[in-house]
Write an enzyme that holds these catalytic residues in place. Structure first.
Site, PDB file in Angstrom:
ATOM      1  N   GLU A 246       8.718  -4.081 -17.591  1.00 40.90           N
ATOM      2  CA  GLU A 246       9.071  -4.085 -16.170  1.00 40.90           C
ATOM      3  C   GLU A 246      10.403  -3.399 -15.898  1.00 40.90           C
ATOM      4  O   GLU A 246      10.970  -3.543 -14.830  1.00 40.90           O
ATOM      5  CB  GLU A 246       9.034  -5.508 -15.607  1.00 40.90           C
ATOM      6  CG  GLU A 246       9.778  -6.544 -16.431  1.00 40.90           C
ATOM      7  CD  GLU A 246       9.586  -7.971 -15.929  1.00 40.90           C
ATOM      8  OE1 GLU A 246       9.106  -8.173 -14.805  1.00 40.90           O
ATOM      9  OE2 GLU A 246       9.954  -8.896 -16.678  1.00 40.90           O
TER      10      GLU A 246
ATOM     11  N   GLY B 215       5.001  -5.679 -15.519  1.00 40.07           N
ATOM     12  CA  GLY B 215       5.482  -6.474 -14.392  1.00 40.07           C
ATOM     13  C   GLY B 215       5.813  -5.476 -13.294  1.00 40.07           C
ATOM     14  O   GLY B 215       6.944  -5.014 -13.171  1.00 40.07           O
ATOM     15  N   THR B 216       4.807  -5.137 -12.534  1.00 36.16           N
ATOM     16  CA  THR B 216       5.006  -4.027 -11.589  1.00 36.16           C
ATOM     17  C   THR B 216       5.838  -4.415 -10.378  1.00 36.16           C
ATOM     18  O   THR B 216       6.250  -3.551  -9.622  1.00 36.16           O
ATOM     19  CB  THR B 216       3.652  -3.451 -11.152  1.00 36.16           C
ATOM     20  OG1 THR B 216       2.780  -4.535 -10.858  1.00 36.16           O
ATOM     21  CG2 THR B 216       3.074  -2.579 -12.247  1.00 36.16           C
ATOM     22  N   ASN B 217       6.107  -5.721 -10.212  1.00 36.50           N
ATOM     23  CA  ASN B 217       7.036  -6.085  -9.131  1.00 36.50           C
ATOM     24  C   ASN B 217       8.430  -5.593  -9.505  1.00 36.50           C
ATOM     25  O   ASN B 217       9.089  -4.891  -8.739  1.00 36.50           O
ATOM     26  CB  ASN B 217       7.081  -7.606  -8.932  1.00 36.50           C
ATOM     27  CG  ASN B 217       5.716  -8.176  -8.626  1.00 36.50           C
ATOM     28  OD1 ASN B 217       4.874  -7.506  -8.049  1.00 36.50           O
ATOM     29  ND2 ASN B 217       5.486  -9.422  -9.024  1.00 36.50           N
ATOM     30  N   ASP B 218       8.853  -5.971 -10.716  1.00 36.91           N
ATOM     31  CA  ASP B 218      10.176  -5.524 -11.150  1.00 36.91           C
ATOM     32  C   ASP B 218      10.189  -4.039 -11.483  1.00 36.91           C
ATOM     33  O   ASP B 218      11.187  -3.365 -11.244  1.00 36.91           O
ATOM     34  CB  ASP B 218      10.635  -6.355 -12.361  1.00 36.91           C
ATOM     35  CG  ASP B 218      11.298  -7.640 -11.910  1.00 36.91           C
ATOM     36  OD1 ASP B 218      12.193  -7.558 -11.052  1.00 36.91           O
ATOM     37  OD2 ASP B 218      10.904  -8.724 -12.388  1.00 36.91           O
TER      38      ASP B 218
ATOM     39  N   ARG C 178       4.038 -18.488 -14.989  1.00 37.62           N
ATOM     40  CA  ARG C 178       5.501 -18.460 -14.806  1.00 37.62           C
ATOM     41  C   ARG C 178       6.014 -19.874 -15.018  1.00 37.62           C
ATOM     42  O   ARG C 178       5.904 -20.714 -14.128  1.00 37.62           O
ATOM     43  CB  ARG C 178       5.835 -17.994 -13.388  1.00 37.62           C
ATOM     44  CG  ARG C 178       5.516 -16.524 -13.099  1.00 37.62           C
ATOM     45  CD  ARG C 178       5.776 -16.244 -11.632  1.00 37.62           C
ATOM     46  NE  ARG C 178       5.869 -14.845 -11.312  1.00 37.62           N
ATOM     47  CZ  ARG C 178       4.923 -14.158 -10.638  1.00 37.62           C
ATOM     48  NH1 ARG C 178       3.808 -14.761 -10.271  1.00 37.62           N
ATOM     49  NH2 ARG C 178       5.095 -12.894 -10.351  1.00 37.62           N
TER      50      ARG C 178
ATOM     51  N   SER D  29       2.545  -6.350 -20.938  1.00 34.79           N
ATOM     52  CA  SER D  29       2.006  -6.632 -19.611  1.00 34.79           C
ATOM     53  C   SER D  29       2.980  -6.046 -18.592  1.00 34.79           C
ATOM     54  O   SER D  29       4.164  -6.406 -18.584  1.00 34.79           O
ATOM     55  CB  SER D  29       1.842  -8.132 -19.397  1.00 34.79           C
ATOM     56  OG  SER D  29       1.381  -8.358 -18.086  1.00 34.79           O
TER      57      SER D  29
ATOM     58  N   GLY E  24     -14.282   2.233  21.114  1.00 32.02           N
ATOM     59  CA  GLY E  24     -13.561   2.175  22.388  1.00 32.02           C
ATOM     60  C   GLY E  24     -12.254   2.945  22.409  1.00 32.02           C
ATOM     61  O   GLY E  24     -11.506   2.876  23.380  1.00 32.02           O
TER      62      GLY E  24
ATOM     63  N   ARG F 167     -19.468  12.492  25.539  1.00 35.74           N
ATOM     64  CA  ARG F 167     -18.885  11.404  24.737  1.00 35.74           C
ATOM     65  C   ARG F 167     -18.159  11.932  23.522  1.00 35.74           C
ATOM     66  O   ARG F 167     -18.595  12.886  22.898  1.00 35.74           O
ATOM     67  CB  ARG F 167     -19.986  10.482  24.201  1.00 35.74           C
ATOM     68  CG  ARG F 167     -20.764   9.751  25.241  1.00 35.74           C
ATOM     69  CD  ARG F 167     -21.951   9.083  24.550  1.00 35.74           C
ATOM     70  NE  ARG F 167     -22.991   8.743  25.486  1.00 35.74           N
ATOM     71  CZ  ARG F 167     -23.129   7.538  26.019  1.00 35.74           C
ATOM     72  NH1 ARG F 167     -22.314   6.573  25.709  1.00 35.74           N
ATOM     73  NH2 ARG F 167     -24.098   7.319  26.866  1.00 35.74           N
TER      74      ARG F 167
ATOM     75  N   ARG G 130       4.895 -17.116 -20.079  1.00 35.70           N
ATOM     76  CA  ARG G 130       6.132 -16.343 -20.105  1.00 35.70           C
ATOM     77  C   ARG G 130       7.325 -17.273 -20.242  1.00 35.70           C
ATOM     78  O   ARG G 130       7.377 -18.313 -19.596  1.00 35.70           O
ATOM     79  CB  ARG G 130       6.254 -15.532 -18.805  1.00 35.70           C
ATOM     80  CG  ARG G 130       7.472 -14.642 -18.789  1.00 35.70           C
ATOM     81  CD  ARG G 130       7.500 -13.795 -17.546  1.00 35.70           C
ATOM     82  NE  ARG G 130       7.817 -14.579 -16.374  1.00 35.70           N
ATOM     83  CZ  ARG G 130       7.828 -14.071 -15.137  1.00 35.70           C
ATOM     84  NH1 ARG G 130       7.492 -12.803 -14.941  1.00 35.70           N
ATOM     85  NH2 ARG G 130       8.145 -14.822 -14.114  1.00 35.70           N
TER      86      ARG G 130
ATOM     87  N   MET H  55     -11.690   6.298  22.184  1.00 35.96           N
ATOM     88  CA  MET H  55     -11.646   7.566  22.905  1.00 35.96           C
ATOM     89  C   MET H  55     -12.596   7.520  24.101  1.00 35.96           C
ATOM     90  O   MET H  55     -13.215   6.511  24.367  1.00 35.96           O
ATOM     91  CB  MET H  55     -11.958   8.700  21.951  1.00 35.96           C
ATOM     92  CG  MET H  55     -10.787   8.908  21.004  1.00 35.96           C
ATOM     93  SD  MET H  55     -11.110  10.159  19.805  1.00 35.96           S
ATOM     94  CE  MET H  55     -12.578   9.550  19.061  1.00 35.96           C
TER      95      MET H  55
ATOM     96  N   TYR I 198      -6.687  -5.159 -18.817  1.00 37.65           N
ATOM     97  CA  TYR I 198      -6.967  -6.131 -17.763  1.00 37.65           C
ATOM     98  C   TYR I 198      -5.914  -6.054 -16.664  1.00 37.65           C
ATOM     99  O   TYR I 198      -4.842  -5.466 -16.861  1.00 37.65           O
ATOM    100  CB  TYR I 198      -7.010  -7.567 -18.325  1.00 37.65           C
ATOM    101  CG  TYR I 198      -5.664  -8.051 -18.799  1.00 37.65           C
ATOM    102  CD1 TYR I 198      -4.774  -8.655 -17.916  1.00 37.65           C
ATOM    103  CD2 TYR I 198      -5.271  -7.867 -20.118  1.00 37.65           C
ATOM    104  CE1 TYR I 198      -3.519  -9.056 -18.334  1.00 37.65           C
ATOM    105  CE2 TYR I 198      -4.017  -8.269 -20.549  1.00 37.65           C
ATOM    106  CZ  TYR I 198      -3.141  -8.863 -19.649  1.00 37.65           C
ATOM    107  OH  TYR I 198      -1.895  -9.256 -20.052  1.00 37.65           O
TER     108      TYR I 198
ATOM    109  N   HIS J 130     -15.801  -5.119  22.586  1.00 39.86           N
ATOM    110  CA  HIS J 130     -14.721  -4.511  21.810  1.00 39.86           C
ATOM    111  C   HIS J 130     -14.026  -5.529  20.912  1.00 39.86           C
ATOM    112  O   HIS J 130     -13.826  -5.299  19.720  1.00 39.86           O
ATOM    113  CB  HIS J 130     -13.734  -3.881  22.801  1.00 39.86           C
ATOM    114  CG  HIS J 130     -12.493  -3.393  22.153  1.00 39.86           C
ATOM    115  ND1 HIS J 130     -11.323  -4.101  22.192  1.00 39.86           N
ATOM    116  CD2 HIS J 130     -12.267  -2.306  21.418  1.00 39.86           C
ATOM    117  CE1 HIS J 130     -10.411  -3.442  21.510  1.00 39.86           C
ATOM    118  NE2 HIS J 130     -10.947  -2.343  21.039  1.00 39.86           N
TER     119      HIS J 130
ATOM    120  N   CYS K  90       0.537  -7.679 -14.519  1.00 42.66           N
ATOM    121  CA  CYS K  90       0.550  -8.985 -13.864  1.00 42.66           C
ATOM    122  C   CYS K  90       1.420  -9.015 -12.609  1.00 42.66           C
ATOM    123  O   CYS K  90       1.730 -10.073 -12.088  1.00 42.66           O
ATOM    124  CB  CYS K  90       0.969 -10.078 -14.838  1.00 42.66           C
ATOM    125  SG  CYS K  90       2.628  -9.846 -15.468  1.00 42.66           S
TER     126      CYS K  90
ATOM    127  N   LYS L 134     -21.357  10.061  15.334  1.00 43.01           N
ATOM    128  CA  LYS L 134     -22.349   9.911  16.397  1.00 43.01           C
ATOM    129  C   LYS L 134     -23.221  11.168  16.484  1.00 43.01           C
ATOM    130  O   LYS L 134     -24.448  11.083  16.509  1.00 43.01           O
ATOM    131  CB  LYS L 134     -21.627   9.680  17.731  1.00 43.01           C
ATOM    132  CG  LYS L 134     -22.567   9.412  18.867  1.00 43.01           C
ATOM    133  CD  LYS L 134     -21.811   9.234  20.178  1.00 43.01           C
ATOM    134  CE  LYS L 134     -20.945   7.994  20.137  1.00 43.01           C
ATOM    135  NZ  LYS L 134     -20.395   7.616  21.430  1.00 43.01           N
TER     136      LYS L 134
END
Ligand code: PEP
Ligand code: MG
Length: 887
Positions: free
Chosen positions: A749, A770-773, A566, A768, A108, A99, A622, A110, A855, A459, A835, A29
Site C-alpha cells: 500500500e 491496500g488500494t486505499n492507502d 482489521r 494484498s 424526458g 422527436r 492484519r 430532450m 482475488y 418520469h 482489499c 429510437k
C-alpha cells in the site's frame, strides 16, 4: 470521388434504410423504428436525421450542414407519397411528429413537437377528415403550446395558465371536457402568447415549422437537464441526438382511440406478463408526462379485444427478435394499432435477474448472455433496505409501487431543498406533485421519491428505477403544496422536515422513521445467476470482515474467505478499549505486556469464532494498523473520566494524549511501524491467532490463518515482523502439539513497496494491495481531506472518477502492475489480492482481473456485485453480444 455523407434515413411500408444495430448513427429510437418497419410491424412511416447531423450542427455554430435540408426535402416527398398526403395541403394535410432520440434513452430529457404541419388553413382539412372539430383544434393548440415551449423558448406556464383559466371559466376539470369552440378560442389566445413572448407570428409554412423544430431538437441536446443527465450517467457530450420525423397517428380521435406504454414483462418484478398502461382518447405525451393517471393494460383487453390480441402477438415477436424485455409505446387510431417506439426496457435489479434467468431457461438466450444482462452495480438495489416486517408502522397513504426498497428521510418539496439537504448529509424524501426532468438533481440527492400524480411509466418511476431508488408514484391520497412545503393526507399535515418512510415495494407511505432491514440471502433467481457467474469468473472474491457477524454474512453471500480482518476494530468493542488504553499508557514493555495479556483472550475468542465460521477457507488477519491516539479520549471531559477509571492522574493522561498527537497521522506512527516500536503487540496478536487456530485444529476443524503486516515500505520492516510471527507460530504449535497451515504476507500500500516488490516477494507468502492507502500515497491525496477538492476535480474533468472509489488505472494500476510483475518474478506462485474499498466496485474488479490478481476482497454485502463483475470481466471478451437494442 468522395461521396457526400448521408444524413437522412427513410422508413415506411415494410422497408427501411436503417437497422437496429445502427443506434450510434440513428439513435436508439430511430434504429428500432427502422428495425420494426423491416419486421412488418405497423409503424407510421417517417425518416431519421442522424446523430452526425446534430454534431455537425453544433460544430457549425448552430447551422445545418450543407445538403441536409435537400435530403430532408427529398424524404418529405417520399413520406408524402407513402401517406398519400401532402405537407400543407388544406384538404388533407400530412402531419408529423418531431422527436429526439439519442444513442441511449434519456427519459424526458430532450424535446418533442407533435402535430407539426397544422396551420390556419390545414386545420380545416383536419376538421374535415376527422369530422371532429374538437379533436382538430385540440391538436392545433397542442402544436402551438409545444412549438412555443420547445422551439421558441416560451415558458410552459404562459400556455398552461390560459388553459386552466378556460377550464375554470367553464367549470370543468378535465381538458377533455372543453368544447371545440373553447379550443378554437384557446388557439387564438396561444397565437397571441407567441406573438407577445417571441415577438413573431407562429410560422404558417409547414416546412419552416419543420426546419425550426429540427434545429430545436438538435439544440435540446445541450439544454440544462440533458447536460445534467449526461453528467450523472457519464454519457459523452459528443454523441448528439438523432431526430425522428414520423407521420402522426392520433390517439385522441375519440373513444375508439388511445395511447399507451407497455413492457413485454413486468419491469418491477420480472414476471412474464404484459405490463403497462393506456389512456383513452389521449396523445402519447399524456401517458409519460404523468399528468393523467392511466388505466392498466389489461383493461384494454376488455375495451378492444381484437386490438389487444394483435398487440400481444407483436409483443411476443418483438421479444423473440430482440431476445430481451421490450418497452413499447403504441397508439390506437380509430381502432387501428400502431407502434411508435420500442426499446430494451429499463428494469429493476430484481426484474433484470428474473428476466435473465427465465429467458435462459426459455432458451431465448444462453447462460453467458444471461450473466451479462445484469449490470453488477444494479445488484446494489437488491442489497437495499426493506421495512422490517415486525416494525409497527403508521401507514398514512398508499400509491403505486414504482421502484422497490424502502427509504427514510425528512420530507422536502423541491429538488433544490433535496440537494441542499444532501450537502448537509441529511437524508430526505423528495415529495412532488409529479416530477419533471428538472427534478433530476433532487432525485439523485434524495433517499426516495414520492409523487401524488403519474403512473408506473411516469418520469419519476422510470428515472427512480434506473437509479435504484425507492419510489412511490400516483399517490393520490396526498395533496402537495410545494410553495409552502407541506402535504396533506386525510386530516393530517406533514410538513417540511417531518420524518417519513416510503416503501417502493408496496407503495406504502408511513409517518415517522421505521427500522429498515438488510436483505441477507442469495436465494431464487438471484442465487442462480450468481452461481452462473461463479462458473465463468476467474478471480476469487473474499471479504473485509472484522467480526464473527461479518464472517457469517460472508458465508451467506458466498465469500470465499476473508481478505482482510482489521483487528483494531475488535479493540473498540465493549470495555476492551480500557485494556488497549492501559497498553498505550504503559511505562515500559513489562507493563505493556501485562495490559496485552488482558487483551489476548479477547482477541483469541474473536479469532476462534471467525475461524470456526470460515472453516476450511483462508482468513487474513492484519496486525494492528492505526495510529495509537485513535484509541485515546479526546475531549477534557472524556479524559477525566478515563483517567479516573484507570487510576492515573488527569495530567498524565492528557500529557500522553498530547505526546501521541501527530501532524500527519496517516503517514505517521502506524502500520508495521507500531509493531517495530512495540514488538509485544505483534507477538500478542500472533499468539491469539495461533492459540485460536491450534485449539480448533485439535477439535478437528480446519483453520487457515494468513497473517498480514500493514504499511510495509522496506523489506526489513516485513522481515522483522515476519520473524516475530514465525517464532510465535512455532512456539504455540509446539505447545499444542498440532500443526496449522498458515501464510505470512504483507499489504502492498506504499509506492516504495511496489517498486521493491521483488525483494519483499522473495520472503513473503502473499501480497494484498491496500488500494486505499496506495491511492492516498500515489496521488498524495489525504484520504480524510480529499473531500475538499475532489468534487472540483470531478466537475472540471481533471479526474473522471473519484480514485478512492474507482481504481485509477493509469497511476495506481501501473504501480500494481509493477508490483505484480516483480513479486511474481521473485516467487511465481505468490498469492496476490486486493482489499481496499475498490474490491467491490465493478470497474476496479475488471482491472484486477486484467492485472491477474487471485482475488478481490470487499464488504460482505458486495460479494454478489464483485462476483458478477468478475464474471463480466471474463465474458465481455468472450461473448460478442449482438445487442440489437440499446444497452
Ligand atoms: C487500504 O489501505 O486499502 C486498506 C485496506 O487498509 P486500511 O483501509 O485499513 O488502511
Ligand atoms: Mg491501509
Amino acid at each position: 470521388m468522395a461521396t457526400a455523407k448521408k444524413y437522412v434515413y427513410f422508413f415506411g411500408k415494410g422497408r427501411a434504410e436503417g437497422r437496429a444495430e445502427q443506434k450510434n448513427l440513428l439513435g436508439g429510437k430511430g434504429a428500432n423504428l427502422h428495425e420494426m418497419t423491416t419486421l412488418k410491424i405497423p409503424v407510421p412511416p417517417g425518416f431519421t436525421i442522424s446523430t452526425e447531423a446534430c454534431i455537425e450542427y453544433v460544430k457549425r455554430g448552430r447551422r445545418f450542414p450543407p445538403q441536409l435540408w435537400a435530403e430532408i426535402e427529398a424524404d418529405i416527398t417520399k413520406l408524402e407519397r407513402a401517406m398519400g398526403k401532402r405537407f400543407g395541403d388544406p384538404k388533407d394535410p400530412l402531419l408529423v411528429s418531431v422527436r429526439s432520440g439519442a444513442r441511449i434513452s434519456m427519459p424526458g430529457m430532450m424535446d418533442t413537437v407533435l402535430n407539426l404541419g397544422l396551420n390556419d388553413k390545414t386545420i380545416q382539412g383536419l376538421v374535415q377528415r376527422s369530422q371532429n372539430p374538437r379533436f382538430a383544434y385540440d391538436s392545433y393548440r397542442r402544436l402551438l403550446q409545444m412549438f412555443g415551449d420547445v422551439v421558441l423558448g416560451i415558458k410552459k406556464i404562459a400556455f398552461e395558465g390560459l388553459l386552466s383559466e378556460k377550464k375554470r371559466q367553464k367549470g370543468v376539470t378535465a381538458d377533455t371536457a372543453l368544447s371545440a369552440e373553447d379550443l378554437m378560442d384557446l388557439v387564438e389566445q396561444f397565437k397571441g402568447v407567441i406573438r407577445r413572448e417571441a415577438g413573431r407570428e407562429f410560422p404558417q409554412d409547414p416546412k419552416e415549422q419543420l426546419r425550426m423544430a429540427i434545429a430545436a431538437v438538435f439544440e435540446s441536446w445541450n439544454n440544462k437537464r440533458a447536460i445534467e443527465y449526461r453528467r450523472i450517467y457519464k454519457v459523452p457530450d459528443n454523441w448528439g441526438t438523432a431526430v425522428n420525423i414520423q407521420s402522426m397517428v392520433f390517439g385522441n380521435l375519440g373513444d375508439n382511440s388511445g395511447t399507451g406504454v407497455a413492457f413485454t414483462r413486468d419491469p418491477s418484478t420480472g414476471e412474464k406478463r404484459l405490463y403497462g398502461e393506456f389512456l383513452l382518447n389521449a396523445q402519447g405525451e399524456d401517458v409519460v408526462a404523468g399528468i393523467r393517471t392511466p388505466r392498466p393494460i389489461v383493461a384494454m383487453k376488455k375495451a378492444w379485444p381484437q386490438v389487444y390480441r394483435e398487440f400481444e402477438q407483436i409483443c411476443r415477436s418483438l421479444e423473440h427478435h430482440y431476445r430481451d424485455m421490450m418497452d413499447i409505446e403504441f397508439t390506437i387510431e380509430d381502432g387501428k394499432l400502431y407502434m411508435l417506439q420500442c426499446r430494451i426496457g429499463k428494469r429493476t435489479a430484481h426484474a433484470a435477474i428474473k428476466i435473465a434467468v427465465d429467458m435462459a431457461k426459455e432458451r431465448l438466450i444462453d447462460q453467458k448472455i444471461a450473466v451479462l444482462r445484469v449490470e453488477p452495480w444494479q445488484l446494489e438495489q437488491l442489497l437495499h433496505p426493506t421495512i422490517d416486517p415486525k416494525a409497527k408502522v403508521q401507514k398514512i397513504a398508499k400509491g403505486l409501487s414504482a421502484s422497490p426498497g424502502a427509504a427514510v428521510g425528512k420530507a422536502v418539496f423541491t429538488a433544490e431543498e433535496a440537494v441542499e439537504a444532501a450537502e448537509r448529509h441529511e437524508k430526505v424524501i423528495l415529495v412532488r406533485p409529479e416530477t419533471s426532468p428538472e427534478d433530476i438533481a433532487g432525485m439523485v440527492a434524495a433517499q426516495g421519491i414520492l409523487t401524488a400524480r403519474g403512473g408506473l411509466t411516469s418520469h419519476a418511476a422510470v428515472v427512480a428505477r434506473g437509479m435504484g431508488k425507492a419510489c412511490v408514484v400516483g399517490c393520490s391520497d396526498i395533496l402537495v403544496n410545494e410553495e409552502e412545503g407541506y402535504f396533506e393526507v386525510a386530516n393530517l399535515t406533514v410538513r417540511r422536515g417531518d420524518l417519513i418512510t416510503i416503501d417502493g415495494s408496496t407503495g406504502n407511505v408511513i409517518l415517522g422513521e421505521v427500522a429498515l432491514r438488510q436483505p441477507e440471502k442469495l436465494t431464487g433467481e438471484f442465487g442462480t445467476l450468481i452461481s452462473w457467474a461463479d462458473r465463468f469468473r476467474k478471480i476469487g472474491v473474499r471479504t473485509n470482515a472484522d467480526t464473527p457477524r461479518d464472517a457469517q454474512v460472508t458465508r451467506q453471500f458466498g465469500g470465499e474467505g476473508i481478505g482482510l480482518c482489521r483487528t483494531e476494530h475488535m479493540f473498540f468493542e465493549g470495555d476492551r478499549v480500557v485494556a488497549v488504553r492501559e497498553m498505550i499508557l504503559a511505562k515500559d514493555a513489562d507493563e505493556r505486556r501485562n495490559a496485552l495479556a488482558k487483551l489476548l483472550p479477547m482477541q483469541k475468542q474473536d479469532f476462534k469464532a471467525i475461524f470456526e465460521l470460515m472453516d476450511g477457507l483462508p482468513v487474513i488477519i492484519r496486525t494492528l494498523d492505526p495510529p495509537l491516539h485513535e484509541f485515546l479520549p479526546r475531549k477534557d471531559e472524556e479524559i477525566r473520566k478515563v483517567a479516573e477509571g484507570m487510576g492515573v492522574s488527569e495530567k498524565t493522561l492528557k500529557d500522553k494524549v498530547n505526546s501521541l498527537q501527530e501532524f500527519n497521522p496517516m503517514l505517521g506512527h502506524r502500520g508495521c511501524r507500531l509493531g517495530i516500536s512495540y514488538p509485544e503487540i505483534t507477538e500478542m496478536q500472533a499468539r491469539a491467532i495461533f492459540e485460536a487456530a491450534c485449539e480448533l485444529k485439535k477439535k478437528g476443524k480446519r483453520p487457515f490463518p494468513e497473517i498480514m503486516i500493514p504499511l510495509v515500505g522496506h523489506v526489513k520492516e516485513f522481515q522483522i515482523q515476519r520473524d516475530i510471527v514465525k517464532r510465535v507460530a512455532t512456539e504455540v504449535m509446539k505447545a499444542y502439539g498440532v500443526k496449522v497451515r498458515y501464510l505470512i504476507g504483507t499489504m502492498i500500500e506504499l509506492p516504495r513497496a511496489c517498486i521493491v516488490a521483488d525483494q519483499i516477494g522473495a520472503i513473503a507468502d502473499f501480497f494484498s494491495f491496500g488500494t486505499n492507502d496506495l491511492t492516498q500515497t500515489a496521488f498524495g491525496f489525504s484520504r480524510d481531506d480529499s473531500g475538499r477538492f475532489l468534487p472540483q476535480y470531478l466537475d472540471e474533468g481533471i479526474l473522471q472518477a473519484d480514485p478512492f472509489a474507482v481504481l485509477d488505472e493509469e497511476g495506481v494500476g501501473e504501480l500494481m502492475r509493477i508490483a505484480i510483475e516483480k513479486g511474481r518474478k521473485a516467487k511465481p506462485k505468490l498469492e496476490i489480492g486486493l482489499c481496499g474499498e475498490h474490491g467491490g466496485e465493478p470497474m476496479s474488479v475488471d482491472l484486477c482481473h486484467r492485472l491477474g490478481l487471485d482475488y478481490v476482497s470487499c464488504s460482505p454485502y458486495r460479494v454478489p456485485i464483485a462476483k458478477l463483475a468478475a464474471a463480466h470481466a471474463v465474458l465481455k471478451k468472450q461473448v460478442k453480444i449482438k445487442e440489437m437494442g440499446e444497452k
